[in-house]
Design a protein around this motif. Structure first.
Motif, PDB file in Angstrom:
ATOM      1  N   ASP A 161      24.532  18.067  -3.776  1.00  0.00           N
ATOM      2  CA  ASP A 161      24.356  18.958  -4.912  1.00  0.00           C
ATOM      3  C   ASP A 161      22.901  18.852  -5.385  1.00  0.00           C
ATOM      4  N   THR A 162      22.425  19.909  -5.996  1.00  0.00           N
ATOM      5  CA  THR A 162      21.110  19.864  -6.624  1.00  0.00           C
ATOM      6  C   THR A 162      21.285  20.257  -8.088  1.00  0.00           C
ATOM      7  N   PHE A 163      20.821  19.379  -8.971  1.00  0.00           N
ATOM      8  CA  PHE A 163      20.917  19.632 -10.410  1.00  0.00           C
ATOM      9  C   PHE A 163      19.573  19.292 -11.024  1.00  0.00           C
ATOM     10  N   ARG A 164      19.024  20.220 -11.802  1.00  0.00           N
ATOM     11  CA  ARG A 164      17.703  20.065 -12.420  1.00  0.00           C
ATOM     12  C   ARG A 164      16.656  19.656 -11.383  1.00  0.00           C
ATOM     13  N   ASP A 165      16.735  20.325 -10.260  1.00  0.00           N
ATOM     14  CA  ASP A 165      15.774  20.130  -9.175  1.00  0.00           C
ATOM     15  C   ASP A 165      15.801  18.707  -8.600  1.00  0.00           C
ATOM     16  N   GLU A 166      16.944  18.022  -8.694  1.00  0.00           N
ATOM     17  CA  GLU A 166      17.096  16.702  -8.091  1.00  0.00           C
ATOM     18  C   GLU A 166      18.302  16.718  -7.152  1.00  0.00           C
ATOM     19  N   LEU A 167      18.062  16.304  -5.924  1.00  0.00           N
ATOM     20  CA  LEU A 167      19.095  16.295  -4.896  1.00  0.00           C
ATOM     21  C   LEU A 167      19.985  15.066  -5.048  1.00  0.00           C
ATOM     22  N   SER A 168      21.293  15.260  -4.918  1.00  0.00           N
ATOM     23  CA  SER A 168      22.261  14.162  -4.857  1.00  0.00           C
ATOM     24  C   SER A 168      23.040  14.300  -3.559  1.00  0.00           C
ATOM     25  N   VAL A 169      23.162  13.195  -2.838  1.00  0.00           N
ATOM     26  CA  VAL A 169      23.907  13.179  -1.592  1.00  0.00           C
ATOM     27  C   VAL A 169      24.946  12.073  -1.681  1.00  0.00           C
ATOM     28  N   THR A 170      26.206  12.412  -1.418  1.00  0.00           N
ATOM     29  CA  THR A 170      27.270  11.407  -1.375  1.00  0.00           C
ATOM     30  C   THR A 170      27.598  11.138   0.084  1.00  0.00           C
ATOM     31  N   ILE A 171      27.526   9.860   0.466  1.00  0.00           N
ATOM     32  CA  ILE A 171      27.704   9.485   1.867  1.00  0.00           C
ATOM     33  C   ILE A 171      28.807   8.438   1.977  1.00  0.00           C
ATOM     34  N   LYS A 172      29.459   8.401   3.132  1.00  0.00           N
ATOM     35  CA  LYS A 172      30.484   7.377   3.366  1.00  0.00           C
ATOM     36  C   LYS A 172      29.827   6.005   3.326  1.00  0.00           C
ATOM     37  N   LYS A 173      30.535   5.040   2.765  1.00  0.00           N
ATOM     38  CA  LYS A 173      29.904   3.747   2.500  1.00  0.00           C
ATOM     39  C   LYS A 173      29.497   2.997   3.757  1.00  0.00           C
ATOM     40  N   GLU A 174      30.139   3.265   4.890  1.00  0.00           N
ATOM     41  CA  GLU A 174      29.767   2.544   6.109  1.00  0.00           C
ATOM     42  C   GLU A 174      28.363   2.913   6.593  1.00  0.00           C
ATOM     43  N   LYS A 175      27.803   4.022   6.118  1.00  0.00           N
ATOM     44  CA  LYS A 175      26.442   4.430   6.500  1.00  0.00           C
ATOM     45  C   LYS A 175      25.444   4.302   5.358  1.00  0.00           C
ATOM     46  N   LEU A 176      25.865   3.724   4.238  1.00  0.00           N
ATOM     47  CA  LEU A 176      24.984   3.643   3.068  1.00  0.00           C
ATOM     48  C   LEU A 176      23.681   2.911   3.378  1.00  0.00           C
ATOM     49  N   VAL A 177      23.756   1.710   3.902  1.00  0.00           N
ATOM     50  CA  VAL A 177      22.543   0.912   4.134  1.00  0.00           C
ATOM     51  C   VAL A 177      21.648   1.584   5.176  1.00  0.00           C
ATOM     52  N   GLU A 178      22.259   2.156   6.210  1.00  0.00           N
ATOM     53  CA  GLU A 178      21.453   2.831   7.236  1.00  0.00           C
ATOM     54  C   GLU A 178      20.705   4.027   6.637  1.00  0.00           C
ATOM     55  N   LEU A 179      21.398   4.817   5.793  1.00  0.00           N
ATOM     56  CA  LEU A 179      20.728   5.950   5.133  1.00  0.00           C
ATOM     57  C   LEU A 179      19.615   5.452   4.219  1.00  0.00           C
ATOM     58  N   MET A 180      19.904   4.421   3.436  1.00  0.00           N
ATOM     59  CA  MET A 180      18.884   3.912   2.508  1.00  0.00           C
ATOM     60  C   MET A 180      17.662   3.384   3.267  1.00  0.00           C
ATOM     61  N   LYS A 181      17.889   2.713   4.362  1.00  0.00           N
ATOM     62  CA  LYS A 181      16.768   2.205   5.163  1.00  0.00           C
ATOM     63  C   LYS A 181      15.964   3.379   5.730  1.00  0.00           C
ATOM     64  N   PHE A 182      16.639   4.424   6.169  1.00  0.00           N
ATOM     65  CA  PHE A 182      15.957   5.622   6.662  1.00  0.00           C
ATOM     66  C   PHE A 182      15.109   6.249   5.557  1.00  0.00           C
ATOM     67  N   LEU A 183      15.695   6.414   4.368  1.00  0.00           N
ATOM     68  CA  LEU A 183      14.959   7.031   3.252  1.00  0.00           C
ATOM     69  C   LEU A 183      13.758   6.165   2.856  1.00  0.00           C
ATOM     70  N   HIS A 184      13.898   4.870   2.949  1.00  0.00           N
ATOM     71  CA  HIS A 184      12.813   3.961   2.583  1.00  0.00           C
ATOM     72  C   HIS A 184      11.714   3.925   3.645  1.00  0.00           C
ATOM     73  N   ASP A 185      12.078   3.900   4.922  1.00  0.00           N
ATOM     74  CA  ASP A 185      11.117   3.639   5.994  1.00  0.00           C
ATOM     75  C   ASP A 185      10.500   4.877   6.626  1.00  0.00           C
ATOM     76  N   ASP A 186      11.153   6.031   6.524  1.00  0.00           N
ATOM     77  CA  ASP A 186      10.620   7.224   7.173  1.00  0.00           C
ATOM     78  C   ASP A 186       9.265   7.595   6.544  1.00  0.00           C
ATOM     79  N   PRO A 187       8.209   7.769   7.358  1.00  0.00           N
ATOM     80  CA  PRO A 187       6.877   8.051   6.794  1.00  0.00           C
ATOM     81  C   PRO A 187       6.791   9.356   5.996  1.00  0.00           C
ATOM     82  N   GLU A 188       7.649  10.321   6.286  1.00  0.00           N
ATOM     83  CA  GLU A 188       7.626  11.581   5.532  1.00  0.00           C
ATOM     84  C   GLU A 188       8.370  11.470   4.207  1.00  0.00           C
TER      85      GLU A 188
END
Length: 176
Positions: free
Chosen positions: A22-49
């Motif tokens: 969802d996008t609210f007030r120009d901020e994206l929210s993504v709900t992900i299954k918990k088994e991929k939470l850490v992998e997604l967070m690491k991707f968001l943290h480490d990806d150079p873009e």
């Protein structure tokens, strides 16, 4: 990068694990299954873009009527790219969630507070113990089924630990 481009980048790597977005007030929210939470967070943290290098806060929301009772909410920012977003995941009452302390050290106290107030446990947390309530306190005060005025057992704990005369009347019987 726009929110749509950000979501497409996340979707291309984690599409099968995204529950909703969802996008609210120009901020994206993504709900992900918990088994991929850490992998997604690491991707968001480490990806150079992306470089989401700042965990602003992490908390939980209690939905006692749902099977997956708790939503965990992480607000993260990319200071180099001036982006902000929320990542959410869901968990049942007795199922632990993987810790993100290895990605953002600031998650340490947020996860401890979430454990203390909601009873949600985190796998691989370096020091998961109560942070606000006494170690021998029973219950989790921010759960929606926790009585607003406390439980009668809370008064027993207070009587045992507070100086004599400090409480004149049991707390749960006081008028608001």
């Amino acid at each position: 990068m726009t929110n749509e481009e950000l979501f497409e980048k996340i979707k291309s790597k984690f599409g099968d694990y995204i529950i909703e977005h969802d996008t609210f007030r120009d901020e994206l929210s993504v709900t992900i299954k918990k088994e991929k939470l850490v992998e997604l967070m690491k991707f968001l943290h480490d990806d150079p873009e992306l470089q989401f290098d700042y965990l602003v806060m992490m908390t939980a929301v209690d939905f006692p009527e749902r099977e997956e009772r708790f939503d965990l909410v992480y607000e993260i920012r990319s200071i180099p790219h001036k982006m902000i977003m929320r990542v959410k995941t869901r968990t049942k009452e007795d199922e632990p969630v993987d810790s993100v302390v290895s990605i953002w050290h600031s998650a340490n106290w947020d996860e401890r507070e979430t454990y203390d107030m909601f009873g949600i446990k985190f796998n691989n947390h370096p020091d998961l113990r109560r942070i606000l309530m006494p170690e021998d306190w029973e219950g989790y005060p921010l759960r929606k089924d926790y009585p607003l005025k406390g439980k009668p057992e809370d008064d027993l704990w207070l009587d045992k630990h507070l100086p004599e005369g400090q409480i004149k009347k049991p707390r749960h019987t006081r008028m608001p």
